[in-house]
Design an enzyme around this catalytic site. Structure first.
Site, PDB file in Angstrom:
ATOM      1  CD  GLN A   1      -3.260  -4.785   6.386  1.00  0.00           C
ATOM      2  OE1 GLN A   1      -3.098  -3.810   5.646  1.00  0.00           O
ATOM      3  NE2 GLN A   1      -3.968  -5.844   5.988  1.00  0.00           N
TER       4      GLN A   1
ATOM      5  CG  ASP B   1      -8.989   0.002   4.141  1.00  0.00           C
ATOM      6  OD1 ASP B   1      -8.997  -0.212   2.911  1.00  0.00           O
ATOM      7  OD2 ASP B   1      -8.688  -0.859   4.981  1.00  0.00           O
TER       8      ASP B   1
ATOM      9  CE  LYS C   1      -3.734  -2.676   1.958  1.00  0.00           C
ATOM     10  NZ  LYS C   1      -4.433  -3.230   3.131  1.00  0.00           N
TER      11      LYS C   1
END
Ligand code: NAP
Length: 281
Positions: free
Chosen positions: A99, A122, A55
């Protein structure tokens, strides 16, 4: 029937060319300011570390910056919440990625929900999910939003299709189902307690595999002419659907690898670019 291969790798690289130009324009008019994605990795899981690295690299490829925050395996919920608070307050950070998964002692939902809505690039907060479900503006959960962008890129008509989503996780199956509903599909959501899964899949015009078990969905459960989206990825380059026998029999399919995965990262950076552009002006 010729099967259309939904080439996420290729489409993501085309999008990156566009994003690179957008970042350059933004920098030129904003005194070299650039969108910044903060990534938080808790613990030392090697797959998570790889995803976070990928990412960060995707940000750099298009000229954006990323800030990597690494926290120990023993991190508490309070410590992680405090880190998220700092990033929320930092005007030089435009997007925050926590994450998944975090170590078991952490309340992951509380930490996701602490991310400010305007930095939730996200698409993991309950608030963002609710807004997306209601058709209001919000950053979508990156994997299902990436799937929708891929389907749109190939101009596949979704309205009226019977979509069957196998999996109901908060980051994938559930938002996927709502996004397809918002695109006027008739949606069935299947999960581990579903009775006669095969019968549901046989009726699908569009199947999304988001189960987490290698090649769990068998090719002969899928009807001719369906659209097949495989969100799974497992070592050995297989997904959640038995894809090989479907080539030549279905309307379209996402390959594994090179289908959904690249679009997920691409969606994260697309949404970070949007958030950064709004904040930098
Ligand atoms: P997850 O949280 O483990 O959820 C799996 C879902 O599958 C659950 O809803 C579960 O049902 C359902 N399920 C499990 N066994 C089943 C069975 N026998 N029959 C029907 N449904 C069953 O996984 P996830 O995070 O959503 O990920 C799913 C897949 O997508 C994985 O292969 C993962 O690697 C992949 N993934 C890919 C990306 C990407 O960027 N490409 C991103 C995220 C995930 P219950 O709810 O009843 O337990």
């Amino acid at each position: 029937m010729e099967t259309l291969i939904l080439d996420g790798k290729y489409q993501a690289s085309c999008y990156e060319d566009e994003f690179r130009a957008e970042v350059a324009n933004l920098k030129a008019r904003a005194n070299n300011a650039t969108p910044v994605l903060a990534t938080i990795l808790v613990g030392a899981d090697p797959s998570s570390a790889t995803y976070v690295r990928m990412k960060g690299e995707a940000c750099r490829r298009i000229g954006m910056d990323s800030r990597k925050i690494e926290m120990s395996e023993q991190t508490t919920t309070e410590e992680l919440l405090a880190t998220i608070d700092e990033l929320n307050a930092d005007e030089n950070v435009h997007g925050i990625l926590l994450q998944h998964p975090v170590p078991a002692q952490i309340d992951e939902r509380a930490c996701f929900d602490r991310i400010a809505l305007e930095k939730d690039v996200d698409g993991v907060t309950c608030l963002g999910f609710g807004r997306m479900a209601m058709g209001e503006s919000a950053y979508g959960s990156a994997t299902p939003a990436g799937i929708m962008r891929l389907l749109e890129k190939y101009k596949l008509e979704l309205s009226g299709l019977h979509a069957v989503v196998v999996g109901r996780s908060p980051i994938l199956g559930k938002p996927m189902a709502l996004m397809l509903l918002n695109a006027n599909c008739t949606v069935t959501i299947c999960h581990s307690r579903t009775k006669d899964l095969e019968r549901h899949i046989r009726e699908a015009d569009l199947v999304v595999g988001a189960v987490g078990i290698p090649e769990f969905i068998k090719a002969d459960w899928i009807k001719d002419g369906a659209i097949v989206v495989d969100a799974g990825y497992h070592t050995g380059g297989v997904g959640d659907i038995e894809l090989a026998p479907l080539n030549g029999r279905v309307k379209a399919l996402t390959p594994v690898p090179g289908g959904v995965g690249p679009m997920t990262i691409n969606t994260l950076i697309a949404q970070t670019l949007t958030a950064g552009t709004k904040a930098i002006k």
